[in-house]
Design a protein around this motif. Structure first.
Motif, PDB file in Angstrom:
ATOM      1  N   ALA A 131      21.669   4.921  -2.410  1.00 11.15           N
ATOM      2  CA  ALA A 131      20.326   5.203  -2.926  1.00 11.15           C
ATOM      3  C   ALA A 131      19.467   5.728  -1.783  1.00 11.15           C
ATOM      4  O   ALA A 131      19.606   5.293  -0.631  1.00 11.15           O
ATOM      5  N   ARG A 132      18.650   6.710  -2.100  1.00 10.59           N
ATOM      6  CA  ARG A 132      17.660   7.215  -1.140  1.00 10.59           C
ATOM      7  C   ARG A 132      16.285   7.040  -1.762  1.00 10.59           C
ATOM      8  O   ARG A 132      16.060   7.446  -2.896  1.00 10.59           O
ATOM      9  N   MET A 133      15.406   6.425  -1.004  1.00 16.00           N
ATOM     10  CA  MET A 133      14.077   6.135  -1.518  1.00 16.00           C
ATOM     11  C   MET A 133      13.053   6.693  -0.540  1.00 16.00           C
ATOM     12  O   MET A 133      13.120   6.418   0.653  1.00 16.00           O
ATOM     13  N   THR A 134      12.142   7.504  -1.034  1.00 11.67           N
ATOM     14  CA  THR A 134      11.075   8.017  -0.175  1.00 11.67           C
ATOM     15  C   THR A 134       9.775   7.324  -0.550  1.00 11.67           C
ATOM     16  O   THR A 134       9.378   7.339  -1.720  1.00 11.67           O
ATOM     17  N   VAL A 135       9.149   6.690   0.420  1.00 17.14           N
ATOM     18  CA  VAL A 135       7.839   6.087   0.188  1.00 17.14           C
ATOM     19  C   VAL A 135       6.835   6.745   1.130  1.00 17.14           C
ATOM     20  O   VAL A 135       7.195   7.289   2.173  1.00 17.14           O
ATOM     21  N   LEU A 136       5.593   6.678   0.721  1.00 15.97           N
ATOM     22  CA  LEU A 136       4.556   7.434   1.401  1.00 15.97           C
ATOM     23  C   LEU A 136       3.383   6.524   1.731  1.00 15.97           C
ATOM     24  O   LEU A 136       2.965   5.718   0.903  1.00 15.97           O
ATOM     25  N   ARG A 137       2.888   6.654   2.946  1.00 15.11           N
ATOM     26  CA  ARG A 137       1.684   5.919   3.322  1.00 15.11           C
ATOM     27  C   ARG A 137       0.587   6.928   3.636  1.00 15.11           C
ATOM     28  O   ARG A 137       0.809   7.886   4.367  1.00 15.11           O
ATOM     29  N   PHE A 167       5.829   9.824   5.614  1.00 12.17           N
ATOM     30  CA  PHE A 167       6.916   9.693   4.642  1.00 12.17           C
ATOM     31  C   PHE A 167       8.060   8.915   5.290  1.00 12.17           C
ATOM     32  O   PHE A 167       8.543   9.285   6.354  1.00 12.17           O
ATOM     33  N   TYR A 168       8.472   7.856   4.650  1.00 14.40           N
ATOM     34  CA  TYR A 168       9.619   7.074   5.110  1.00 14.40           C
ATOM     35  C   TYR A 168      10.770   7.273   4.125  1.00 14.40           C
ATOM     36  O   TYR A 168      10.569   7.120   2.921  1.00 14.40           O
ATOM     37  N   VAL A 169      11.936   7.614   4.639  1.00 19.51           N
ATOM     38  CA  VAL A 169      13.114   7.740   3.779  1.00 19.51           C
ATOM     39  C   VAL A 169      14.070   6.594   4.100  1.00 19.51           C
ATOM     40  O   VAL A 169      14.529   6.474   5.243  1.00 19.51           O
ATOM     41  N   GLY A 219       0.785  -1.229   0.000  1.00 17.79           N
ATOM     42  CA  GLY A 219       0.000   0.000   0.000  1.00 17.79           C
ATOM     43  C   GLY A 219       0.817   1.281   0.000  1.00 17.79           C
ATOM     44  O   GLY A 219       0.261   2.371   0.077  1.00 17.79           O
ATOM     45  N   MET A 220       2.151   1.140  -0.078  1.00 11.85           N
ATOM     46  CA  MET A 220       3.014   2.331  -0.072  1.00 11.85           C
ATOM     47  C   MET A 220       3.106   2.934  -1.474  1.00 11.85           C
ATOM     48  O   MET A 220       3.043   2.219  -2.468  1.00 11.85           O
ATOM     49  N   ILE A 221       3.290   4.223  -1.523  1.00 12.16           N
ATOM     50  CA  ILE A 221       3.472   4.904  -2.800  1.00 12.16           C
ATOM     51  C   ILE A 221       4.918   5.368  -2.884  1.00 12.16           C
ATOM     52  O   ILE A 221       5.418   6.025  -1.955  1.00 12.16           O
ATOM     53  N   HIS A 222       5.589   5.002  -3.969  1.00 13.19           N
ATOM     54  CA  HIS A 222       6.976   5.419  -4.171  1.00 13.19           C
ATOM     55  C   HIS A 222       6.949   6.878  -4.628  1.00 13.19           C
ATOM     56  O   HIS A 222       6.394   7.194  -5.669  1.00 13.19           O
ATOM     57  N   SER A 223       7.531   7.733  -3.823  1.00 16.97           N
ATOM     58  CA  SER A 223       7.408   9.154  -4.099  1.00 16.97           C
ATOM     59  C   SER A 223       8.666   9.767  -4.715  1.00 16.97           C
ATOM     60  O   SER A 223       8.584  10.583  -5.632  1.00 16.97           O
ATOM     61  N   GLU A 224       9.830   9.376  -4.198  1.00 14.44           N
ATOM     62  CA  GLU A 224      11.086   9.928  -4.721  1.00 14.44           C
ATOM     63  C   GLU A 224      12.176   8.866  -4.710  1.00 14.44           C
ATOM     64  O   GLU A 224      12.153   7.963  -3.867  1.00 14.44           O
ATOM     65  N   GLN A 225      13.145   9.031  -5.607  1.00 17.60           N
ATOM     66  CA  GLN A 225      14.280   8.107  -5.652  1.00 17.60           C
ATOM     67  C   GLN A 225      15.522   8.849  -6.122  1.00 17.60           C
ATOM     68  O   GLN A 225      15.459   9.609  -7.095  1.00 17.60           O
ATOM     69  N   THR A 226      16.629   8.619  -5.431  1.00 19.80           N
ATOM     70  CA  THR A 226      17.907   9.228  -5.804  1.00 19.80           C
ATOM     71  C   THR A 226      19.014   8.179  -5.768  1.00 19.80           C
ATOM     72  O   THR A 226      19.045   7.349  -4.855  1.00 19.80           O
ATOM     73  N   PHE A 227      19.894   8.225  -6.761  1.00 19.42           N
ATOM     74  CA  PHE A 227      21.115   7.410  -6.722  1.00 19.42           C
ATOM     75  C   PHE A 227      22.306   8.363  -6.771  1.00 19.42           C
ATOM     76  O   PHE A 227      22.359   9.240  -7.642  1.00 19.42           O
ATOM     77  N   SER A 228      23.247   8.195  -5.852  1.00 19.75           N
ATOM     78  CA  SER A 228      24.498   8.951  -5.909  1.00 19.75           C
ATOM     79  C   SER A 228      25.612   7.934  -6.122  1.00 19.75           C
ATOM     80  O   SER A 228      25.721   6.972  -5.356  1.00 19.75           O
TER      81      SER A 228
END
Lengths: 145, 140
Positions: A133-139, A115-117, A74-83
């Motif tokens: 990698a940083r991933m932000t998911v949203l509930r 928001f979970y990072v 049920g989480m929504i993937h909101s943001e993603q970053t790769f460094s």
């Protein structure tokens, strides 16, 4: 709650960057760049070897998050970053771990958004962090006012 | 100092992907290890309140990754790649990936740092992804 585990890394897992896995990933995304699977072409690239596509790190095993894992249902993937310090090399072994880096809650009326990072890192055998990698998911939840 | 290849406002060569099929989603699930059923099981997707299966956000990001790597054309490192997911992508959608150079900075190392803004839009004019990438073009 998950919040109690903020900042705690998972037990690291070794991942071999396999030729077949990289090739399958490249085919799955429809990217036929020979630097991902053709040794002869790759010999002449900047690194002189086969590399993985930019988002390949998403397929690695980062171990179980402290607290017994995390339920992404049920989480929504909101943001993603790769460094990245360099691409991932086919054939190398990377030591990978993850953590919940941050967790924030916002409430508007009866709607609560959390928001979970998450942070994931891949470390080469010489100790360099080659990819973070940083991933932000949203509930979203409806809560009592 | 190596010659400056890029200028602010230069457009990246567009990459068009799809139309996305359900088989593409199954294949990506297998290759990435993301087996969330909303990406291949219509029943699960409907239970989650969707009209049907939706594509992995990371699949669309991978398409944008191809756009950037084709721009880099083996002369640059993709240092930073950052996106926000907007509209959902569904089977049948064609994805148009585009980008534009927004900053060019020569570094002391003689490498050139190029920042690009990137976009993935569906053929129905929905913005699926908006993002930024920082590339380091090697002086060699």
């Amino acid at each position: 709650m998950e919040e109690n585990y903020i900042g705690q890394w998972s037990v690291p897992v070794n991942n071999v960057i396999e030729w077949g896995a990289v090739r399958k990933f490249a085919m799955a995304i429809g990217d036929h760049n020979p630097n991902y699977f053709d040794e002869q072409t790759a010999q002449h690239n900047h690194y002189g070897r086969l590399i993985a596509p930019p988002t390949f790190a998403v397929s690695l095993d980062y171990g179980v998050l402290p607290g017994g894992g995390f339920d992404f249902t049920g989480m929504i993937h909101s943001e993603q970053t790769f460094s990245s310090l360099r691409p991932l090399f086919v054939g190398e072994t990377l030591t990978c771990s993850a953590r919940l880096a941050d967790c924030t809650t916002r409430k508007t009326g009866s709607m609560q958004m959390t928001f979970y990072v998450f942070e994931q890192q891949a470390v080469a055998s010489d100790g360099t962090v080659v990819c973070t990698a940083r991933m932000t998911v949203l509930r979203r939840e409806v809560v009592a006012q | 100092m190596s010659k400056q290849l890029w200028q602010r406002g230069d457009k990246l060569k567009t990459v068009i992907k799809g139309p996305v099929t359900q088989v593409d989603l199954v294949r990506y699930a297998g290759a990435s290890g993301d087996f969330n059923p909303i990406h291949f099981d219509d029943v699960a997707a409907k239970q989650a309140g969707l009209d049907g299966v939706i594509a992995h956000g990371m699949l669309t990001m991978a398409y944008v990754g191809q756009l950037i790597n084709e721009f880099a054309s083996d002369n640059a490192l993709l240092k930073e790649f950052s996106v926000r997911f907007r509209a959902m992508v569904k089977p049948g959608d064609t994805i148009i990936c585009s980008g534009e150079v927004i900053r060019v900075e020569p570094l002391d190392s003689e490498d050139i740092q190029v920042t690009v803004s990137v976009l993935a839009e569906t053929d129905t004019s929905q913005t699926a992804i908006k993002g930024t990438a920082i590339l380091l073009f090697y002086a060699k």
